[in-house]
Design a protein around this motif. Structure first.
Motif, PDB file in Angstrom:
ATOM      1  N   TRP A  91       0.879  -1.200   0.022  1.00 41.65           N
ATOM      2  CA  TRP A  91       0.075  -0.027  -0.258  1.00 41.65           C
ATOM      3  C   TRP A  91       0.790   1.296   0.191  1.00 41.65           C
ATOM      4  CZ3 TRP A  91      -5.064  -0.765  -0.679  1.00 41.65           C
ATOM      5  CH2 TRP A  91      -5.552  -2.061  -0.255  1.00 41.65           C
ATOM      6  N   PHE A 111       0.134   4.939   1.247  1.00 41.17           N
ATOM      7  CA  PHE A 111      -1.183   5.650   2.177  1.00 41.17           C
ATOM      8  C   PHE A 111      -1.124   7.205   1.495  1.00 41.17           C
ATOM      9  CE2 PHE A 111       0.334   2.378   4.850  1.00 41.17           C
ATOM     10  CZ  PHE A 111      -0.729   1.588   4.809  1.00 41.17           C
ATOM     11  N   TYR A 135       3.622  12.852   6.307  1.00 41.10           N
ATOM     12  CA  TYR A 135       2.473  12.154   6.408  1.00 41.10           C
ATOM     13  C   TYR A 135       2.415  11.898   7.868  1.00 41.10           C
ATOM     14  CZ  TYR A 135      -1.243   8.318   6.674  1.00 41.10           C
ATOM     15  OH  TYR A 135      -2.203   7.634   6.989  1.00 41.10           O
ATOM     16  N   ARG A 175      -5.255   5.563  10.818  1.00 42.14           N
ATOM     17  CA  ARG A 175      -4.151   6.563  10.367  1.00 42.14           C
ATOM     18  C   ARG A 175      -2.784   6.750  11.104  1.00 42.14           C
ATOM     19  NH1 ARG A 175      -8.692  10.766   9.053  1.00 42.14           N
ATOM     20  NH2 ARG A 175      -9.399   9.805   7.107  1.00 42.14           N
ATOM     21  N   ARG A 206      -0.346   3.623  11.073  1.00 39.88           N
ATOM     22  CA  ARG A 206       0.706   3.449   9.784  1.00 39.88           C
ATOM     23  C   ARG A 206       1.843   4.289  10.314  1.00 39.88           C
ATOM     24  NH1 ARG A 206      -4.331   5.682   6.122  1.00 39.88           N
ATOM     25  NH2 ARG A 206      -5.427   3.537   6.158  1.00 39.88           N
ATOM     26  N   ASN A 212      -5.552  -5.202   9.109  1.00 35.93           N
ATOM     27  CA  ASN A 212      -4.604  -3.929   9.183  1.00 35.93           C
ATOM     28  C   ASN A 212      -3.362  -3.875   9.853  1.00 35.93           C
ATOM     29  OD1 ASN A 212      -5.967  -2.729   7.081  1.00 35.93           O
ATOM     30  ND2 ASN A 212      -7.631  -1.865   8.514  1.00 35.93           N
TER      31      ASN A 212
END
Lengths: 694, 225
Positions: B109, B111, B127, B165, B168, B208
């Motif tokens: 992935w 993000f 991020y 979020r 991550r 996840n």
């Protein structure tokens, strides 16, 4: 022989006639006409003139007396009006306090911000205003002219021999009024009938009524006495009116009221005491009932009491001390409740506030209201600082970050009362809670000290950046390593771009963060241990002052690094930790240092003599933070009692109190600040919020 | 009144007074949760447990009886975001936009950063910062979380996306800056606590949770390093 007798006769009638001695003959001839001689006639005319003059002056005195009478009546009216206003103001104040209590209670119980929007602090302000209007006429003259006028007036009054009279009349008047207040409810009613009737009546007529009537009860004596003071002032003023005809500058009333005060004060206090005894019985009943309203009222009174206690002038204090010695047991019990002294205290309190509010109103009449809430920190906000000229501030938090806020970039909040601001930038570099913060005078740099012992120097980003912009590593310009333990205090000297820091490692260090050699000097005081706060003495820029947990302060010379002065609180060495200094600030222009103490005090020190010049209980809990406004007129203090207070530095009176933050553990407000150039003040709380007031 | 003050003076005052040494910061006797009368009691209680022993995750996540679960989850998430600042600071030193141009963990992935009006491919460090800043704004928002003693159901639903979020950041650190991750995890046990937290309260789906930290926990002999 004949000569002698004749001469004697003549002398008796007309007085010796100069040097020329007439012969016997001449005398015999002139003798029958002697009554009509020129000197004789002259003498007669003189005599008559003197008589008329005397009468005229007597009339003048009579007229003055009558005028005084008129003035008394006018003054009395004015006094009543003031009394009314005062009582209304007090009621509003109490209502407001009650509302706040309820709000707080509600908030604590249900967690929702009940009616915070519709609670309006300006209630008090209103009261002030109305008082201002009535007082304005005789306080608007600057002090210097007052003094001159005072002297002149004193002279005139003494010449006429009128002084004693006025004072006599005045004091009997005062006694009469207070006598009424004390003994005769009916007459009191009449007195109050015109203006402040309702409240006054309640207090005295329903003496036996035990339903939470204490408010007016307790207040009445104080207010009446206060009214008396005003009365006195007013009537003296009017008295002087007749003198103004004689070309006197009609400036002044103070001198007279001074004298009167001296006489009247005893009476007033005496009477007040007696009446408080009266009230005591009722109070006891009230306490027995112990209902909520009473408890709240009691709290309010205690607070008022405490406040006014600090405002008392020294001489009045001693006067009262004597009084208290003479009190009987009942009153001692009473005063141990914190109520007994209240009446007296309010007398002084009010007399003072009316005065200083009037004199300062031009400069600072505003009431501060919460406008911006800065929420984005996850934990207590330890420090905040304003940008030197923009509406921008930076906060430092225990959540390891600092945040930059622009007050012009607000988020419209749901409740219209206050605006939310979102942070523009988050400064991350500290590996632990950030404890202190300072912004340079140019607004380009800021410095932060943390629990990790590091001092970070930041370049402040533009106040219009996008909060989600790309990361720029050069925002952190450098890190000053040198402290081996938590850095608790920072201060900037703009003229030299110097930075001062203090740390739990026991040292105070001076830095030049933008020079090649950043470290300049270390200052330590072995006997005092760990410094808690530091500042530059603003009047002498080569000196710095550090406060210590030992409750003492030390002024160092920056060149020699030697202590040059100790500010010692001295006396009690038993429990110095209880007196620990949490914050030290120096006055921007005067050689004055101000310290905030754990024992609820704020203390003031003279930098030149090292002596304490004033000490006051300023809060209900430890005082944590201080800020002086850029003009050096006002002092802002924050405390763990959840409130911030604004003080007039001239007379150390509290101008405003705002409840601002909630408690986390036993901490509440951690920092306060003034904007250097704009009308903003701010507070930082352990609840993770910062608030800005306008 | 004055007597109460006296009594107060002799009781423990939990304060970090200026001049407190780093080792004594917040080092005061524990306070029972029932005795905390502040509106911030839950935060106080959680921080007190973490300070005592960050590795005792079961105890830290054990909700006191009669506690509102929404508030409990909310306060825990606040604490996670706050402590993640520590990881972000460490990453700032090593995770540069030139090397980590995208927010990735495994190669599966990329993000996108949700802090912008249209989600953007921010470099990993941005991020991280944007996500933490955005979480700070959301969790402190007067609109969604006006109170810290009661939370609307609709707002509790927001917690899940915040969790996804910020997780991550852990995964990026684990897969790309392992030494920083390990060092940080050793000190704080934050990722482990976070993983157990989201699992316990079902805030993220198991798929996840790509940092293999709970497996390590199931075989406690292995250290996280």
């Amino acid at each position: 022989m004949e000569d002698n007798t004749l001469n004697h006769q003549n002398g008796g009638q007309m007085g010796p006639q100069g040097g020329s001695m007439p012969s016997n003959k001449q005398i015999e001839e002139q003798n029958p006409k002697a009554q009509y001689s020129i000197p004789g006639i002259l003498h007669f005319i003189q005599h008559e003139w003197a008589r008329f003059e005397l009468e005229r002056s007597q009339w003048e005195v009579d007229r003055a007396e009558l005028q005084a009478r008129i003035a008394f009546l006018q003054g009395e009216r004015k006094g009543q009006e003031n009394l009314k206003n005062d009582l209304v103001r007090r009621i509003k104040m109490l209502e407001y306090a009650l509302k706040q209590e309820r709000g707080k209670f509600h908030k604590l119980k249900y967690g929702t911000d009940l009616q915070q929007g519709d609670m309006k602090p300006p209630v008090i302000d209103e009261g002030f205003d109305s008082q201002l209007d009535t007082d304005q006429s005789y306080v608007s003259v600057p002090n210097s002219t007052w003094k001159q006028g005072r002297q002149l007036l004193r002279q005139y009054l003494q010449e006429i021999g009128y002084t004693d009279r006025i004072i006599d009349v005045r004091s009997t008047r005062v006694r009469a009024l207070l006598g009424l207040n004390n003994n005769n409810a009916e007459q009191e009613e009449n007195l109050n009938g015109g203006g402040g009737g309702v409240n006054g009546n309640d207090s005295n007529k329903r003496a036996s009524d035990t339903q939470g009537r204490r408010t007016p009860n307790k207040k009445t004596p104080g207010s009446l006495a206060e009214a008396m003071m005003l009365d006195t002032e007013a009537s003296v003023m009017a008295n002087l009116d007749f003198l103004s005809n004689a070309d006197v500058d009609m400036d002044d009333d103070d001198d007279m009221s001074d004298e009167v005060d001296l006489e009247g004060a005893d009476d007033i206090e005496d009477e007040v005491k007696v009446s408080s005894k009266h009230n005591k019985e009722k109070n006891d009943n009230n306490l027995g009932l112990g209902d909520d309203v009473d408890a709240i009222a009691l709290e309010v009174f205690n607070e008022l009491n405490r406040l006014s206690e600090t405002e008392k002038k020294q001489d009045i204090k001693t006067e009262q001390g004597d009084w208290n010695k003479g009190l009987n047991d009942d009153e001692n019990i009473d005063s141990s409740l914190g109520l007994g002294e209240l009446a007296q205290l309010t007398v002084n309190n009010d007399a003072e506030t009316t005065y200083d509010i009037a004199s300062s109103k031009e400069a600072f009449r505003k009431t501060w209201n919460a406008k911006y809430t800065l929420r984005s920190h996850f934990d207590g906000v330890r420090a905040l600082a304003f940008h030197p000229n923009e509406p921008v501030l930076i906060t430092a938090s225990e959540d390891h970050t600092l945040k930059l806020w622009n007050l012009q970039k607000t988020v419209p909040a749901k409740k219209s009362a206050s605006l939310d601001v979102e942070p523009l930038y988050t400064f991350r570099c500290h590996a632990g809670p950030v404890l202190c913060l300072a912004i340079s005078g140019s607004g380009e740099h800021c410095y932060s000290g943390g629990l990790d012992g590091a001092i970070n120097c930041w370049n402040i980003p533009n106040s219009n950046i996008d909060p989600y912009d790309l990361f720029e590593p050069d925002i952190l310009s450098s890190t000053l390593q040198g402290h081996s333990d938590a850095v608790w205090g920072l201060s900037v000297l703009n003229s030299r771009q110097h930075l001062l820091s203090c740390s739990a490692d026991g040292s105070v260090k001076l830095w030049a963060p933008h020079s090649k050699v950043q470290f300049l000097n270390t200052f330590t005081s072995e006997q005092d241990g760990v410094p808690s706060s530091v500042d530059f003495t603003r009047d002498e820029t080569n000196r710095v002052v550090a406060s210590y947990a030992s409750s003492h302060c030390v002024i160092f010379d920056t060149e020699t690094a030697k202590p040059v002065m100790r500010l010692e609180s001295g006396q009690e060495t038993a429990n110095v930790n209880a007196k620990q200094i949490n914050k030290i600030v120096c006055h921007p222009t005067l050689p004055l240092t101000i310290t905030a103490h754990e024992d609820r005090h704020i203390r003031f020190w003279d930098n030149n003599t090292g002596k304490m010049v004033h000490s006051m209980v300023a809060h209900l809990e430890a005082v944590t933070s201080l800020a002086v406004d850029p003009n050096g007129l006002y002092l802002l203090s924050g405390s763990h009692d959840c409130s911030i207070r604004l003080w007039h530095l001239d007379n150390k009176t509290c101008v405003q109190e705002i409840t601002a933050h909630r408690k986390k553990f036993d901490e509440s407000i951690l920092d306060v600040a003034f904007h250097p150039t704009r009308p903003y003040i701010a507070s930082a709380g352990a609840d993770g919020l910062a608030k800005v007031f306008v | 009144m004055s007597k109460m003050k006296m009594a107060d003076g002799s009781t423990i005052l939990r304060r970090n007074r200026p001049g407190t040494k780093a080792k004594d910061f917040c080092r005061w006797p524990d306070e029972l949760f029932e005795e905390m009368d502040s509106t911030l009691a839950v935060q106080q209680y959680i921080q007190q447990l973490i300070r005592k022993d960050p590795s005792n995750i079961d105890l830290i996540l054990k909700m006191p009886e009669s506690q509102d679960e929404g508030v409990w989850k909310y306060e825990h998430l606040r604490q996670f975001c706050m402590e993640l600042n520590g990881l972000a600071v460490r990453l700032q030193g090593e995770c540069h936009p030139e090397t980590c141009t995208q927010m990735t963990a495994t190669e599966q992935w990329i993000f996108l950063c949700a802090a912008h009006k249209t989600p953007k491919e921010c470099p990993a460090i941005d991020y991280t910062r944007h996500t933490l800043d955005g979480a700070a704004c959301l969790l402190n928002s007067n609109k969604y979380f006006p109170s810290r003693v009661s939370i609307k159901e609709s707002s509790v639903a927001k917690l899940g996306s915040v969790c996804r979020r910020v997780y991550r950041i852990f995964s990026h650190a684990y897969f790309h800056h392992r030494s920083i991750f390990d060092e940080f995890e050793n000190e704080t046990c934050l990722c482990k606590r976070f993983t157990q937290f989201v699992t316990k309260y079902n805030l993220m789906s198991k798929d996840n949770l790509i940092v293999p930290i709970l497996e390590e926990e199931s075989t406690p002999g292995e250290s996280e390093a």
